[in-house]
Write a protein that holds these residues in place. Structure first.
Motif, PDB file in Angstrom:
ATOM      1  N   THR A  32     -36.943 -10.645  13.081  1.00  0.00           N
ATOM      2  CA  THR A  32     -35.912  -9.652  12.768  1.00  0.00           C
ATOM      3  C   THR A  32     -35.517  -8.880  14.017  1.00  0.00           C
ATOM      4  O   THR A  32     -34.320  -8.644  14.274  1.00  0.00           O
ATOM      5  CB  THR A  32     -36.421  -8.683  11.689  1.00  0.00           C
ATOM      6  N   GLY A  35     -33.557 -11.262  16.083  1.00  0.00           N
ATOM      7  CA  GLY A  35     -32.223 -11.439  15.506  1.00  0.00           C
ATOM      8  C   GLY A  35     -31.334 -10.236  15.758  1.00  0.00           C
ATOM      9  O   GLY A  35     -30.128 -10.396  16.037  1.00  0.00           O
ATOM     10  N   PHE A  36     -31.910  -9.030  15.662  1.00  0.00           N
ATOM     11  CA  PHE A  36     -31.127  -7.833  15.945  1.00  0.00           C
ATOM     12  C   PHE A  36     -30.658  -7.836  17.399  1.00  0.00           C
ATOM     13  O   PHE A  36     -29.479  -7.542  17.693  1.00  0.00           O
ATOM     14  CB  PHE A  36     -31.970  -6.589  15.663  1.00  0.00           C
ATOM     15  N   ASP A  39     -27.905 -10.421  17.774  1.00  0.00           N
ATOM     16  CA  ASP A  39     -26.633  -9.948  17.233  1.00  0.00           C
ATOM     17  C   ASP A  39     -25.922  -9.028  18.234  1.00  0.00           C
ATOM     18  O   ASP A  39     -24.715  -9.172  18.483  1.00  0.00           O
ATOM     19  CB  ASP A  39     -26.882  -9.216  15.920  1.00  0.00           C
ATOM     20  N   ARG A  43     -22.373  -9.931  20.112  1.00  0.00           N
ATOM     21  CA  ARG A  43     -21.248  -9.001  19.969  1.00  0.00           C
ATOM     22  C   ARG A  43     -20.781  -8.496  21.328  1.00  0.00           C
ATOM     23  O   ARG A  43     -19.576  -8.468  21.620  1.00  0.00           O
ATOM     24  CB  ARG A  43     -21.645  -7.829  19.088  1.00  0.00           C
ATOM     25  N   LEU A 160     -17.212 -11.780  13.768  1.00  0.00           N
ATOM     26  CA  LEU A 160     -17.721 -10.416  13.849  1.00  0.00           C
ATOM     27  C   LEU A 160     -17.154  -9.533  12.758  1.00  0.00           C
ATOM     28  O   LEU A 160     -17.861  -8.685  12.204  1.00  0.00           O
ATOM     29  CB  LEU A 160     -17.399  -9.811  15.221  1.00  0.00           C
ATOM     30  N   HIS A 163     -18.808 -10.064   9.322  1.00  0.00           N
ATOM     31  CA  HIS A 163     -20.275 -10.026   9.352  1.00  0.00           C
ATOM     32  C   HIS A 163     -20.918 -11.394   9.117  1.00  0.00           C
ATOM     33  O   HIS A 163     -22.059 -11.477   8.672  1.00  0.00           O
ATOM     34  CB  HIS A 163     -20.816  -9.024   8.321  1.00  0.00           C
ATOM     35  N   GLU A 166     -24.062 -11.764  11.387  1.00  0.00           N
ATOM     36  CA  GLU A 166     -25.299 -11.230  10.826  1.00  0.00           C
ATOM     37  C   GLU A 166     -25.845 -12.129   9.731  1.00  0.00           C
ATOM     38  O   GLU A 166     -27.064 -12.322   9.604  1.00  0.00           O
ATOM     39  CB  GLU A 166     -25.065  -9.822  10.276  1.00  0.00           C
ATOM     40  N   ILE A 169     -27.427 -15.171  11.368  1.00  0.00           N
ATOM     41  CA  ILE A 169     -28.703 -14.796  12.000  1.00  0.00           C
ATOM     42  C   ILE A 169     -29.764 -14.535  10.938  1.00  0.00           C
ATOM     43  O   ILE A 169     -30.927 -14.940  11.091  1.00  0.00           O
ATOM     44  CB  ILE A 169     -28.499 -13.562  12.902  1.00  0.00           C
ATOM     45  N   ALA A 170     -29.378 -13.868   9.843  1.00  0.00           N
ATOM     46  CA  ALA A 170     -30.347 -13.605   8.772  1.00  0.00           C
ATOM     47  C   ALA A 170     -30.847 -14.908   8.159  1.00  0.00           C
ATOM     48  O   ALA A 170     -32.050 -15.067   7.889  1.00  0.00           O
ATOM     49  CB  ALA A 170     -29.717 -12.718   7.698  1.00  0.00           C
TER      50      ALA A 170
END
Length: 469
Positions: A32, A35-36, A39, A43, A160, A163, A166, A169-170
């Motif tokens: 996580t 992944g954050f 992201d 971006r 983007l 989302h 995200e 990635i999740a």
């Protein structure tokens, strides 16, 4: 977090499940965070490219403004280009930005004539744009010095804006967590497979059959060490149970005959009162009970020496001990002692004294004229030899004499009241001291040899032995 523990109702009982669960939690946390960071990186990378592109569009249009006037804004369908005055009113715009409110606000005042912005109007897609102020020369040429600026922007990509980045990635984090958890489950299962095999084998082992052993994996890891320790424990337990069974069977066998005889004598005394002498019956019963008591005492001594470890061993000088025991044997044939100085072992003095006493008693019983005792060093061992000049022991009986209650024909003739446990006790005591006791070859008579380990460094200290008598 250091004192946090999972509630017992939520904690799986299986080590494999707990390992997989902890791996899932840790991998989810780590992935996580990764992944954050991913992201944010994606971006920022996309925004940087858009800033570069929009800056190029804005500066190119400003550079084209010359004496011939202000040209038409760029006509690319994805470019949002606007020319605004100092009150942030749109003067002209590209086809894609026509009819729209200013892309951003407020007007870029101050010394910074180049600004990067991301503007997100309500209910619409965010716009990534660059605000560039028109050069003062151009402002004086076209608008009497009033400041103007160019907004060049592009809508944020759908990856983007919606989302989806995200979401992807999740999904990736969840898939990688699932894969890592499955791998941890498999690795833990493979690692714990020997433990399951050991558990299954242990459930098959019972007191009636202690011959089974747990499977022992290769290697020197903790599980292999556990298997080796378990098998060693089972070996000791099997030996102990066998000894206890042997002890019980020997006691019952040896006590059965005298107790049966005692019962017969007492029953005869009750049935034939007038024909039986009470004094003789009581005397016979006393002798029988004395024999039973001697057997029980000897067996308890054997069991005690066999099962009890030699706690806190003390230094014992075997030469001095042999001379003292020989001097105490005033009856029977003479005992001659030859001993090196300082032949010292670590052990139980009382038990070793009992060994020498039994060996001397046995040798005097069978000797014709003398008994020789020799104490010496042999490498890292202390050797005590007891030799008589009697008839000796046949090779096939040299191990039998150390079995409990085994008495050869000549021994029963010379000592009818013996229990046959003296030599067995000597062998058990030698084993308890990590030594050996055997009957070895000799030109004449029986030659009993007791070997005990010397303490570390004792063998080197005795490099120049001297015999004393």
């Amino acid at each position: 977090m250091a004192g946090w523990h999972m509630p017992s109702l939520l904690r799986p009982r299986s080590i494999q499940a707990r390992t997989a669960l902890m791996s899932a939690v840790l991998s989810l946390l780590v992935l996580t965070v990764i992944g954050f960071g991913l992201d944010l990186t994606v971006r920022n990378r996309i925004h940087s490219h858009l800033f570069i592109d929009t800056q190029r569009v804005a500066t190119d249009w400003i550079a084209s403004m010359g004496p011939n006037g202000v040209p038409e804004p760029p006509a690319a369908h994805e470019d949002l280009v606007q020319l605004v005055d100092s009150r942030n009113r749109v003067i002209t715009a590209s086809r894609a930005a026509s009819g729209r409110a200013p892309l951003t606000s407020p007007f870029p005042d101050g010394e910074d004539g180049l600004q990067y912005r991301i503007d997100c109007p309500d209910g619409d897609r965010c716009v990534v744009l660059t605000a560039v102020r028109v050069l003062p020369v151009q402002s004086r040429l076209f608008w009497n010095g009033e400041p103007h600026a160019v907004y060049a922007g592009r809508p944020e990509p759908g990856l983007l804006a919606t989302h989806r980045l995200e979401l992807f990635i999740a999904i990736g984090v969840l898939l990688m967590t699932a894969g890592w958890t499955w791998a941890s489950w498999c690795v833990a299962g493979r690692t714990l497979r020997p433990v399951r095999e050991i558990r299954e084998r242990v459930t098959e082992i019972s007191v009636r059959d202690l011959s089974l052993r747990v499977p022992q994996p290769h290697g020197r890891d903790e599980i292999a060490e556990l298997a080796r320790a378990s098998n060693s424990f089972l070996d000791r337990l099997d030996t102990s149970v066998r000894q206890q069974r042997h002890f019980a069977s020997m006691v019952s066998h040896e006590l059965r005959t005298p107790l049966a005889g005692l019962r017969t004598q007492l029953e005869e005394a009750l049935l034939y009162r007038e024909e039986t002498d009470p004094y003789e019956t009581i005397s016979t019963a006393v002798r029988t009970t004395e024999r039973c008591q001697a057997i029980i005492d000897e067996m308890l001594t054997v069991a005690r020496v066999r099962t009890a470890a030699t706690h806190q061993p003390e230094p014992v000088n075997l030469g001095t001990l042999a001379r003292e025991e020989a001097a105490a044997r005033t009856d029977g044939v003479p005992v001659r002692v030859e001993a090196e100085d300082e032949v010292i072992v670590l052990g139980n003095r009382v038990q070793l004294c009992s060994v020498l006493t039994n060996l001397l008693v046995n040798a005097q019983r069978h000797a014709c004229s003398r008994v020789d005792v020799m104490v010496r060093r042999d490498g890292d061992e202390a050797v005590v030899t007891v030799l008589d000049d009697g008839d000796g022991i046949a090779p096939e009986d040299r191990e039998r004499v150390f079995e409990p209650f085994v008495r050869l024909k000549d021994g029963r003739r010379r000592d009818p009241k013996g229990t046959g446990l003296g030599l067995a006790l000597c062998r058990v005591t030698a084993d308890a001291h990590h030594g050996t006791l055997r009957v070895e070859d000799s030109p004449r008579g029986a030659r009993f040899v007791l070997r005990l380990p010397l303490p570390a460094g004792a063998a080197a200290a005795g490099s120049a032995p001297q015999l004393s008598r």
